[in-house]
Design a protein around this motif. Structure first.
Motif, PDB file in Angstrom:
ATOM      1  N   ALA A   4     113.731 -26.546  81.782  1.00 40.07           N
ATOM      2  CA  ALA A   4     112.713 -27.316  82.502  1.00 40.07           C
ATOM      3  C   ALA A   4     113.164 -28.749  82.705  1.00 40.07           C
ATOM      4  O   ALA A   4     112.980 -29.329  83.774  1.00 40.07           O
ATOM      5  CB  ALA A   4     111.378 -27.281  81.737  1.00 40.07           C
ATOM      6  N   TRP A   5     113.769 -29.346  81.674  1.00 39.53           N
ATOM      7  CA  TRP A   5     114.260 -30.717  81.810  1.00 39.53           C
ATOM      8  C   TRP A   5     115.364 -30.796  82.864  1.00 39.53           C
ATOM      9  O   TRP A   5     115.397 -31.719  83.689  1.00 39.53           O
ATOM     10  CB  TRP A   5     114.783 -31.224  80.474  1.00 39.53           C
ATOM     11  CG  TRP A   5     115.266 -32.649  80.547  1.00 39.53           C
ATOM     12  CD1 TRP A   5     116.508 -33.090  80.856  1.00 39.53           C
ATOM     13  CD2 TRP A   5     114.475 -33.827  80.332  1.00 39.53           C
ATOM     14  NE1 TRP A   5     116.552 -34.458  80.844  1.00 39.53           N
ATOM     15  CE2 TRP A   5     115.320 -34.934  80.524  1.00 39.53           C
ATOM     16  CE3 TRP A   5     113.140 -34.044  79.989  1.00 39.53           C
ATOM     17  CZ2 TRP A   5     114.880 -36.248  80.379  1.00 39.53           C
ATOM     18  CZ3 TRP A   5     112.703 -35.350  79.851  1.00 39.53           C
ATOM     19  CH2 TRP A   5     113.556 -36.437  80.047  1.00 39.53           C
ATOM     20  N   TRP A  30     103.842 -33.810  75.642  1.00 37.52           N
ATOM     21  CA  TRP A  30     104.398 -32.795  74.742  1.00 37.52           C
ATOM     22  C   TRP A  30     103.680 -32.800  73.397  1.00 37.52           C
ATOM     23  O   TRP A  30     103.044 -33.775  73.008  1.00 37.52           O
ATOM     24  CB  TRP A  30     105.895 -33.016  74.536  1.00 37.52           C
ATOM     25  CG  TRP A  30     106.286 -34.182  73.677  1.00 37.52           C
ATOM     26  CD1 TRP A  30     106.434 -34.213  72.317  1.00 37.52           C
ATOM     27  CD2 TRP A  30     106.593 -35.522  74.126  1.00 37.52           C
ATOM     28  NE1 TRP A  30     106.812 -35.465  71.897  1.00 37.52           N
ATOM     29  CE2 TRP A  30     106.923 -36.282  72.983  1.00 37.52           C
ATOM     30  CE3 TRP A  30     106.632 -36.132  75.377  1.00 37.52           C
ATOM     31  CZ2 TRP A  30     107.278 -37.626  73.069  1.00 37.52           C
ATOM     32  CZ3 TRP A  30     106.982 -37.473  75.463  1.00 37.52           C
ATOM     33  CH2 TRP A  30     107.302 -38.199  74.314  1.00 37.52           C
ATOM     34  N   ALA A  31     103.787 -31.669  72.723  1.00 37.75           N
ATOM     35  CA  ALA A  31     103.313 -31.514  71.349  1.00 37.75           C
ATOM     36  C   ALA A  31     104.316 -30.610  70.643  1.00 37.75           C
ATOM     37  O   ALA A  31     104.767 -29.615  71.227  1.00 37.75           O
ATOM     38  CB  ALA A  31     101.923 -30.884  71.314  1.00 37.75           C
ATOM     39  N   PRO A  32     104.716 -30.948  69.423  1.00 38.23           N
ATOM     40  CA  PRO A  32     105.725 -30.139  68.726  1.00 38.23           C
ATOM     41  C   PRO A  32     105.288 -28.699  68.536  1.00 38.23           C
ATOM     42  O   PRO A  32     106.104 -27.785  68.519  1.00 38.23           O
ATOM     43  CB  PRO A  32     105.897 -30.863  67.384  1.00 38.23           C
ATOM     44  CG  PRO A  32     104.657 -31.689  67.230  1.00 38.23           C
ATOM     45  CD  PRO A  32     104.262 -32.078  68.609  1.00 38.23           C
ATOM     46  N   ASN A  33     103.966 -28.489  68.414  1.00 39.26           N
ATOM     47  CA  ASN A  33     103.397 -27.147  68.352  1.00 39.26           C
ATOM     48  C   ASN A  33     102.317 -27.040  69.417  1.00 39.26           C
ATOM     49  O   ASN A  33     101.734 -28.048  69.828  1.00 39.26           O
ATOM     50  CB  ASN A  33     102.804 -26.868  66.968  1.00 39.26           C
ATOM     51  CG  ASN A  33     103.848 -26.940  65.876  1.00 39.26           C
ATOM     52  OD1 ASN A  33     104.765 -26.139  65.832  1.00 39.26           O
ATOM     53  ND2 ASN A  33     103.727 -27.924  64.999  1.00 39.26           N
ATOM     54  N   THR A 109     115.248 -39.820  73.660  1.00 43.81           N
ATOM     55  CA  THR A 109     114.025 -39.480  72.929  1.00 43.81           C
ATOM     56  C   THR A 109     113.113 -38.604  73.775  1.00 43.81           C
ATOM     57  O   THR A 109     112.551 -37.619  73.295  1.00 43.81           O
ATOM     58  CB  THR A 109     113.277 -40.754  72.499  1.00 43.81           C
ATOM     59  OG1 THR A 109     114.125 -41.540  71.664  1.00 43.81           O
ATOM     60  CG2 THR A 109     111.998 -40.403  71.730  1.00 43.81           C
ATOM     61  N   LEU A 110     112.963 -38.963  75.050  1.00 46.56           N
ATOM     62  CA  LEU A 110     112.130 -38.159  75.938  1.00 46.56           C
ATOM     63  C   LEU A 110     112.713 -36.755  76.098  1.00 46.56           C
ATOM     64  O   LEU A 110     111.991 -35.755  76.003  1.00 46.56           O
ATOM     65  CB  LEU A 110     112.013 -38.840  77.302  1.00 46.56           C
ATOM     66  CG  LEU A 110     111.131 -40.086  77.357  1.00 46.56           C
ATOM     67  CD1 LEU A 110     111.283 -40.780  78.709  1.00 46.56           C
ATOM     68  CD2 LEU A 110     109.664 -39.740  77.108  1.00 46.56           C
ATOM     69  N   LYS A 111     114.016 -36.679  76.351  1.00 50.23           N
ATOM     70  CA  LYS A 111     114.645 -35.372  76.557  1.00 50.23           C
ATOM     71  C   LYS A 111     114.549 -34.505  75.300  1.00 50.23           C
ATOM     72  O   LYS A 111     114.151 -33.334  75.375  1.00 50.23           O
ATOM     73  CB  LYS A 111     116.110 -35.549  76.948  1.00 50.23           C
ATOM     74  CG  LYS A 111     116.835 -34.234  77.195  1.00 50.23           C
ATOM     75  CD  LYS A 111     118.283 -34.463  77.616  1.00 50.23           C
ATOM     76  CE  LYS A 111     118.993 -33.140  77.850  1.00 50.23           C
ATOM     77  NZ  LYS A 111     120.409 -33.350  78.275  1.00 50.23           N
ATOM     78  N   LEU A 215     109.630 -46.014  70.980  1.00 51.74           N
ATOM     79  CA  LEU A 215     109.191 -44.624  71.098  1.00 51.74           C
ATOM     80  C   LEU A 215     109.867 -43.755  70.052  1.00 51.74           C
ATOM     81  O   LEU A 215     109.227 -42.913  69.413  1.00 51.74           O
ATOM     82  CB  LEU A 215     109.474 -44.090  72.505  1.00 51.74           C
ATOM     83  CG  LEU A 215     109.070 -42.634  72.758  1.00 51.74           C
ATOM     84  CD1 LEU A 215     107.571 -42.434  72.545  1.00 51.74           C
ATOM     85  CD2 LEU A 215     109.466 -42.194  74.170  1.00 51.74           C
ATOM     86  N   SER A 216     111.160 -43.951  69.853  1.00 44.93           N
ATOM     87  CA  SER A 216     111.896 -43.173  68.853  1.00 44.93           C
ATOM     88  C   SER A 216     111.345 -43.414  67.457  1.00 44.93           C
ATOM     89  O   SER A 216     111.166 -42.468  66.668  1.00 44.93           O
ATOM     90  CB  SER A 216     113.384 -43.549  68.898  1.00 44.93           C
ATOM     91  OG  SER A 216     114.109 -42.855  67.899  1.00 44.93           O
TER      92      SER A 216
END
Length: 256
Positions: A4-5, A30-33, A109-111, A215-216
């Protein structure tokens, strides 16, 4: 998620934006889960149409599931501890496809966050204008699309946000960490904290940090804390924001 990226970058590379067209900037959710936002299965979604900030807010509420914790609802279980609205000023849509990034930490970080999360949605083209600051447009979009408004939900701001001076603001990452830990300790029926992390993060930093570094650091903090979280990153490049002061109390609670 990596596919997707790559699709986002490829589409942006092929798209030519005319000089008369509005400046567009990407947004990533995004959410990790998945936390049951829209599906029990991992999802990767890319919206290629150009959207306004208020349309972005509506999509985040409905498709991203943020209505479950941003909007006022009674007797609900706390799905996530914190939701973060991270507002940047560095990225335009065309920057995503560039080989060399002015802020490589931000791009990485975004990727990494986008591709490693169970739930992620990309909005490559969010049209910016000179009429409103991005924080105002998104928060008013949330308010307009919550049937009962924000109610008494908790919203926290960093001290670079253009909000009323009498609202409590957080001045450093340590205070954000304390907030996150207090949210984890609350009962499952407690309210989610919405953290609005504005451009620059904090006014008084001993050592200036880039947007990517902030952000990181925030993502690392959330991961190490064990908190359940979701993040919306959105960018309003310099030169496309109004200097109007925003009274959040009216915006949030009256829904105007």
């Amino acid at each position: 998620m990596a596919a997707a990226w790559a699709a986002v970058a490829a589409m942006l590379l092929l798209t030519q934006v005319s000089a008369a067209a509005p400046v567009t900037a990407p947004a990533f959710l995004w959410a990790p889960n998945s936390y049951g936002f829209s599906s029990d299965e991992a999802r990767e979604i890319v919206h290629y149409e150009t959207v306004s900030p208020k349309s972005l807010a509506k999509s985040v509420l409905e498709e991203g599931g943020w209505s479950n914790f941003v909007c006022s609802k009674k007797d609900r279980e706390k799905i996530v501890d914190v939701a973060v609205l991270f507002l940047g000023s560095k990225l335009q849509s065309s920057d995503i496809s560039n080989d060399k990034q002015a802020d490589s930490t931000l791009a990485d970080t975004l990727k990494n966050s986008f591709t490693s999360s169970e739930f992620s949605v990309a909005f490559p083209y969010v049209a910016m204008s000179d009429d409103d600051k991005l924080e105002k447009s998104l928060l008013s979009g949330f308010a307009e699309n919550c049937n009962n408004g924000f109610g008494d939900n908790h919203i926290t701001y960093t001290d670079t946000c253009s909000v009323s001076e009498d609202l409590k603001k957080y001045h450093d990452m340590d205070s954000i960490h304390e907030l996150v830990m207090s949210q984890i300790e609350k009962s499952p029926s407690g309210k989610t904290e919405l953290i609005v992390f504005c451009d620059g993060g904090f006014k008084d930093l001993e050592n200036a940090k880039s947007e990517g570094e902030l952000l990181s650091e925030l993502v690392t903090l959330l991961k190490k804390s064990g908190a359940k979280y979701a993040i919306l990153y959105a960018s309003q490049p310099y030169g496309n924001s109004a200097a109007n002061h925003l009274d959040i109390r009216t915006q949030m609670y009256d829904g105007n």
